[in-house]
Design a protein around this motif. Structure first.
Motif, PDB file in Angstrom:
ATOM      1  N   MET A 150      59.230 -26.102  11.761  1.00 57.34           N
ATOM      2  CA  MET A 150      59.598 -26.913  10.969  1.00 57.34           C
ATOM      3  C   MET A 150      61.293 -26.573  11.034  1.00 57.34           C
ATOM      4  N   VAL A 151      62.236 -27.696  10.816  1.00 56.23           N
ATOM      5  CA  VAL A 151      63.822 -27.809  11.278  1.00 56.23           C
ATOM      6  C   VAL A 151      64.061 -27.845  10.079  1.00 56.23           C
ATOM      7  N   PHE A 152      64.509 -27.128   8.603  1.00 54.29           N
ATOM      8  CA  PHE A 152      65.084 -27.427   7.688  1.00 54.29           C
ATOM      9  C   PHE A 152      66.806 -27.178   7.788  1.00 54.29           C
ATOM     10  N   TRP A 153      67.531 -26.872   8.184  1.00 50.54           N
ATOM     11  CA  TRP A 153      69.180 -28.024   8.348  1.00 50.54           C
ATOM     12  C   TRP A 153      69.742 -27.571   9.653  1.00 50.54           C
ATOM     13  N   PRO A 154      70.616 -28.911   9.704  1.00 54.00           N
ATOM     14  CA  PRO A 154      70.991 -29.107   8.753  1.00 54.00           C
ATOM     15  C   PRO A 154      70.027 -30.445   7.683  1.00 54.00           C
ATOM     16  N   LEU A 155      70.144 -30.332   6.715  1.00 59.13           N
ATOM     17  CA  LEU A 155      69.443 -30.855   5.843  1.00 59.13           C
ATOM     18  C   LEU A 155      68.876 -32.239   6.441  1.00 59.13           C
ATOM     19  N   ASP A 156      69.915 -33.150   6.691  1.00 63.87           N
ATOM     20  CA  ASP A 156      69.492 -34.448   7.449  1.00 63.87           C
ATOM     21  C   ASP A 156      69.193 -34.994   8.364  1.00 63.87           C
ATOM     22  N   ILE A 161      66.136 -32.648   8.527  1.00 67.41           N
ATOM     23  CA  ILE A 161      64.798 -31.985   8.068  1.00 67.41           C
ATOM     24  C   ILE A 161      63.042 -32.360   8.476  1.00 67.41           C
ATOM     25  N   LYS A 162      62.638 -31.620   9.345  1.00 69.74           N
ATOM     26  CA  LYS A 162      61.639 -32.547  10.126  1.00 69.74           C
ATOM     27  C   LYS A 162      60.103 -31.271  10.547  1.00 69.74           C
ATOM     28  N   THR A 163      58.791 -31.428  10.042  1.00 71.25           N
ATOM     29  CA  THR A 163      58.437 -30.718  11.168  1.00 71.25           C
ATOM     30  C   THR A 163      58.223 -30.733  12.801  1.00 71.25           C
ATOM     31  N   LEU A 164      57.930 -29.514  13.828  1.00 72.38           N
ATOM     32  CA  LEU A 164      57.497 -29.917  15.022  1.00 72.38           C
ATOM     33  C   LEU A 164      56.283 -30.143  15.526  1.00 72.38           C
ATOM     34  N   PRO A 165      55.539 -30.649  16.107  1.00 71.42           N
ATOM     35  CA  PRO A 165      54.594 -30.022  16.785  1.00 71.42           C
ATOM     36  C   PRO A 165      54.024 -29.107  16.878  1.00 71.42           C
TER      37      PRO A 165
END
Length: 68
Positions: free
Chosen positions: A56-62, A64-68
């Motif tokens: 998961m990418v959680f920063w920067p907040l805009d 945010i996404k899960t990764l494959p």
């Protein structure tokens, strides 16, 4: 790369480099106080030394996404 989340200017510089196949370039998020691939005693890290996987990418907040 425009990194608007960096709170202070990174000291020093690192020359343009090609990351060898089978390795990764690691860089700390607290760059002025991190020992990472920019330092000779760390350098490029062999993939077989990687023990985890980003999910998961959680920063920067805009961004945010899960990764494959």
């Amino acid at each position: 790369l425009n990194e608007t989340y960096i709170l202070e200017k990174t000291r020093g510089s690192y020359p343009l480099a090609t990351v060898p196949e089978g390795t990764i370039f690691v860089m700390g998020d607290n760059r002025n106080n991190s020992e990472d691939s920019r330092f000779r005693d760390v350098g490029f890290v062999p993939l077989d030394m990687v023990k985890g996987k980003a999910v998961m990418v959680f920063w920067p907040l805009d961004h945010i996404k899960t990764l494959p």
